[in-house]
Design a protein around this motif. Structure first.
Motif, PDB file in Angstrom:
ATOM      1  N   UNK A 156      15.311  29.613 -50.779  1.00  0.00           N
ATOM      2  CA  UNK A 156      16.360  28.798 -51.414  1.00  0.00           C
ATOM      3  C   UNK A 156      17.343  28.254 -50.375  1.00  0.00           C
ATOM      4  N   UNK A 157      17.709  29.099 -49.413  1.00  0.00           N
ATOM      5  CA  UNK A 157      18.650  28.626 -48.379  1.00  0.00           C
ATOM      6  C   UNK A 157      17.997  27.523 -47.536  1.00  0.00           C
ATOM      7  N   UNK A 158      16.727  27.716 -47.212  1.00  0.00           N
ATOM      8  CA  UNK A 158      16.011  26.715 -46.407  1.00  0.00           C
ATOM      9  C   UNK A 158      16.048  25.353 -47.103  1.00  0.00           C
ATOM     10  N   UNK A 159      15.740  25.350 -48.372  1.00  0.00           N
ATOM     11  CA  UNK A 159      15.732  24.089 -49.128  1.00  0.00           C
ATOM     12  C   UNK A 159      17.119  23.436 -49.089  1.00  0.00           C
ATOM     13  N   UNK A 160      18.131  24.264 -49.276  1.00  0.00           N
ATOM     14  CA  UNK A 160      19.510  23.765 -49.341  1.00  0.00           C
ATOM     15  C   UNK A 160      19.913  23.083 -48.035  1.00  0.00           C
ATOM     16  N   UNK A 161      19.604  23.738 -46.918  1.00  0.00           N
ATOM     17  CA  UNK A 161      20.029  23.206 -45.613  1.00  0.00           C
ATOM     18  C   UNK A 161      19.222  21.945 -45.280  1.00  0.00           C
ATOM     19  N   UNK A 162      17.915  22.006 -45.491  1.00  0.00           N
ATOM     20  CA  UNK A 162      17.068  20.846 -45.175  1.00  0.00           C
ATOM     21  C   UNK A 162      17.505  19.637 -46.016  1.00  0.00           C
ATOM     22  N   UNK A 163      17.780  19.871 -47.288  1.00  0.00           N
ATOM     23  CA  UNK A 163      18.158  18.745 -48.153  1.00  0.00           C
ATOM     24  C   UNK A 163      19.536  18.187 -47.791  1.00  0.00           C
ATOM     25  N   UNK A 164      20.411  19.032 -47.252  1.00  0.00           N
ATOM     26  CA  UNK A 164      21.768  18.556 -46.924  1.00  0.00           C
ATOM     27  C   UNK A 164      21.824  17.848 -45.571  1.00  0.00           C
ATOM     28  N   UNK A 165      21.010  18.292 -44.621  1.00  0.00           N
ATOM     29  CA  UNK A 165      21.115  17.753 -43.252  1.00  0.00           C
ATOM     30  C   UNK A 165      20.388  16.418 -43.164  1.00  0.00           C
ATOM     31  N   UNK A 166      21.060  15.361 -42.722  1.00  0.00           N
ATOM     32  CA  UNK A 166      20.365  14.086 -42.587  1.00  0.00           C
ATOM     33  C   UNK A 166      19.091  14.184 -41.738  1.00  0.00           C
ATOM     34  N   UNK A 167      19.073  15.064 -40.736  1.00  0.00           N
ATOM     35  CA  UNK A 167      17.876  15.175 -39.877  1.00  0.00           C
ATOM     36  C   UNK A 167      16.844  16.141 -40.456  1.00  0.00           C
ATOM     37  N   UNK A 168      17.145  16.757 -41.601  1.00  0.00           N
ATOM     38  CA  UNK A 168      16.339  17.877 -42.078  1.00  0.00           C
ATOM     39  C   UNK A 168      14.961  17.506 -42.592  1.00  0.00           C
ATOM     40  N   UNK A 169      13.939  18.122 -42.006  1.00  0.00           N
ATOM     41  CA  UNK A 169      12.572  18.044 -42.556  1.00  0.00           C
ATOM     42  C   UNK A 169      11.962  19.446 -42.616  1.00  0.00           C
ATOM     43  N   UNK A 170      12.070  20.158 -41.512  1.00  0.00           N
ATOM     44  CA  UNK A 170      11.561  21.534 -41.447  1.00  0.00           C
ATOM     45  C   UNK A 170      12.640  22.412 -40.838  1.00  0.00           C
ATOM     46  N   UNK A 171      12.570  23.688 -41.150  1.00  0.00           N
ATOM     47  CA  UNK A 171      13.640  24.593 -40.707  1.00  0.00           C
ATOM     48  C   UNK A 171      13.062  25.919 -40.232  1.00  0.00           C
ATOM     49  N   UNK A 172      13.766  26.573 -39.331  1.00  0.00           N
ATOM     50  CA  UNK A 172      13.496  27.985 -39.023  1.00  0.00           C
ATOM     51  C   UNK A 172      14.802  28.735 -39.136  1.00  0.00           C
ATOM     52  N   UNK A 173      14.795  29.815 -39.905  1.00  0.00           N
ATOM     53  CA  UNK A 173      15.994  30.637 -40.057  1.00  0.00           C
ATOM     54  C   UNK A 173      15.963  31.752 -39.023  1.00  0.00           C
ATOM     55  N   UNK A 174      17.038  31.874 -38.270  1.00  0.00           N
ATOM     56  CA  UNK A 174      17.144  32.922 -37.261  1.00  0.00           C
ATOM     57  C   UNK A 174      18.414  33.725 -37.530  1.00  0.00           C
ATOM     58  N   UNK A 175      18.932  34.394 -36.550  1.00  0.00           N
ATOM     59  CA  UNK A 175      20.078  35.273 -36.803  1.00  0.00           C
ATOM     60  C   UNK A 175      21.358  34.766 -36.148  1.00  0.00           C
ATOM     61  N   UNK A 176      21.276  34.415 -34.873  1.00  0.00           N
ATOM     62  CA  UNK A 176      22.504  34.001 -34.181  1.00  0.00           C
ATOM     63  C   UNK A 176      22.424  32.535 -33.761  1.00  0.00           C
ATOM     64  N   UNK A 177      23.603  31.978 -33.542  1.00  0.00           N
ATOM     65  CA  UNK A 177      23.681  30.610 -33.057  1.00  0.00           C
ATOM     66  C   UNK A 177      23.038  30.465 -31.684  1.00  0.00           C
TER      67      UNK A 177
END
Ligand SMILES: Cc1ncc(COP(=O)(O)O)c(C=O)c1O
Length: 430
Positions: A90-111
């Protein structure tokens, strides 16, 4: 135990008495006992209005009921899995849909990991090793990014050196740096080195330095022309300057963006997100001998606790009025501090915008790059921070002021009243 006893113990057991680069001045050092909303309380019972917000993640303040509830529920369902889990998707979908550059995502832990993996992906995708960054920007603590995070010697651009001990000196050769906002220098370096450049990495609001009109547009054009991956490090700006982050606010879309802090709800969570063809190098199904295959893995990646806390945060940030409120507070502070500077004849500027601000004691008329930040009077900034903390406003010396949705008008009144007192009675006399 008293606060002093705890501080003594911290001095005894922690290296340097703390847990990182960041330490409070001894005269105002304290130990947090608890926090709620916009307030922190130390072990002696003193209350502070928190303008550090854990260095940015607590954009809804501390212990926001929606986050507490989401985390409490998730804790009873499991806390880490290493494999796909519902909240992470759910978080992946949210971030990808919000970010203009978003197509694929990887969730990690730290910046730091997000920035490191973004650069690694760009290197693998392009088959090139160097990247261009901007003097004084911060992209975390990896050996890759700790070159050029500090002020360079002007004649040395674009050469960098390690920012600290233990970082291989040889790696600096692959990190080129020029001043933020300097289109001409960036263009020259890119044109000279484009065959070796994998990425251009930039904090879109670099610390508290705003981009000049045309700066990102020029970087975008050059990156596209030469097949270089443009990376926006949105660890601070993502979901903070606008729902679509700095990309939306400044109107330029990178190839990859990193996120952290705001998408974490105060729990471990960060992400890199962007063009599918570039992100694809991290596909774990690629054969092990594929030279483009990037390893970007971690035990706690896509952590469900971070994911539910991040989702709860985004649910609140998505409500109408969020960014208007954050910018209204920031604009008011900027306006009033600048006017106090004039009233008390203190040369100062307020850098940043909206919920990310920094007061700089400087005779410059504009903060355009790290050198101009560096020239600002550090002693005055230190004293301002110390005096503000004494007055119960947790504004850290030299650092940014972060604003949250739970700061009230009264909190801002107190910040401004304390600032007036400190500027008039202390700084004006320095
Ligand atoms: C712009 C930026 N990038 C990367 C990082 C590193 O993030 P972390 O401290 O979560 O590793 C930070 C942290 O402050 C940051 O401000």
């Amino acid at each position: 135990m008293t606060q002093q006893e705890l501080l003594d113990k911290a001095e005894q057991y922690f290296v340097g008495g703390g847990n990182g680069e960041f330490r409070l001045p001894p005269e105002v050092n304290f130990v947090v006992s608890r926090a709620a909303g916009s307030k922190l309380y130390d072990v002696s019972g003193k209350e502070y209005i928190d303008f550090l917000l854990g260095s940015g993640p607590m954009i809804l303040g501390h212990c926001h009921p929606a986050i507490v509830d989401a985390v409490q529920q998730q804790i009873t369902k499991g806390t880490t899995f290493m494999v796909l889990n519902e909240p992470a998707i759910h978080l992946a979908e949210r971030v990808v849909e919000a970010a203009p550059c978003g197509e694929k995502i990887r969730l990690v832990i730290t910046g730091s990991e997000a920035a490191l993996f973004a650069i690694r992906a760009a290197r693998a995708f392009t088959g090139r090793d160097k990247f261009l960054r901007f003097e004084g920007g911060w992209h975390g603590v990896s050996d890759t990014t700790l070159h050029g995070s500090r002020t360079l010697t002007p004649g040395d651009y674009p050469e960098t050196s390690p920012d600290g001990g233990g970082i291989p000196r040889a790696w600096s050769a692959d990190v080129l740096a020029v001043p933020f906002n300097d289109v001409e220098r960036a263009r020259t370096v890119i044109e000279q080195h484009h065959e070796e450049l994998a990425a251009i990495v930039v904090e879109p609001l670099q610390r508290c330095i705003l981009p000049r009109p045309g700066f990102f547009e020029a970087l975008r054009k050059l990156a596209t022309r030469y097949g270089i991956i443009l990376i926006f490090d949105e660890i601070v700006t993502g979901f903070r300057l606008a729902w679509g982050g700095a990309q939306e606010r400044y109107g330029v879309t990178p190839d990859i963006a990193t996120f952290g802090k705001t998408i974490s709800g105060g729990y471990p969570m960060a992400a890199l997100c962007g063009r599918a063809d570039v992100m694809d190098v991290m596909d774990g199904w690629r054969p092990a001998d594929d030279p483009k295959r990037v390893i970007a893995s971690g035990t706690f990646n896509a952590n469900p606790i971070g994911a539910v806390a991040g989702m709860a945060t985004l649910d609140v940030l998505e409500q109408p009025g969020t960014y208007e409120r954050l910018f209204e507070m920031g604009d008011r502070i900027t306006r009033e501090i600048v006017s106090m500077g004039k009233e008390f004849s203190i040369p100062l500027l307020v850098g940043g915008e909206g919920p990310v601000l920094q007061i700089l004691f400087t005779t410059d008329t504009e903060i355009i790059d790290y050198m101009s930040m560096f020239r600002a009077d550090k002693q005055k900034a230190y004293v301002y921070g110390v005096e503000m903390i004494k007055r119960g406003c947790f504004v850290t010396p030299y650092e940014k002021i972060y604003l949250s949705l739970v700061h009230t008008d009264e909190d801002i009144d107190r910040l401004l009243e304390a600032s007036r007192e400190v500027l008039r009675d202390v700084i004006a006399k320095m």
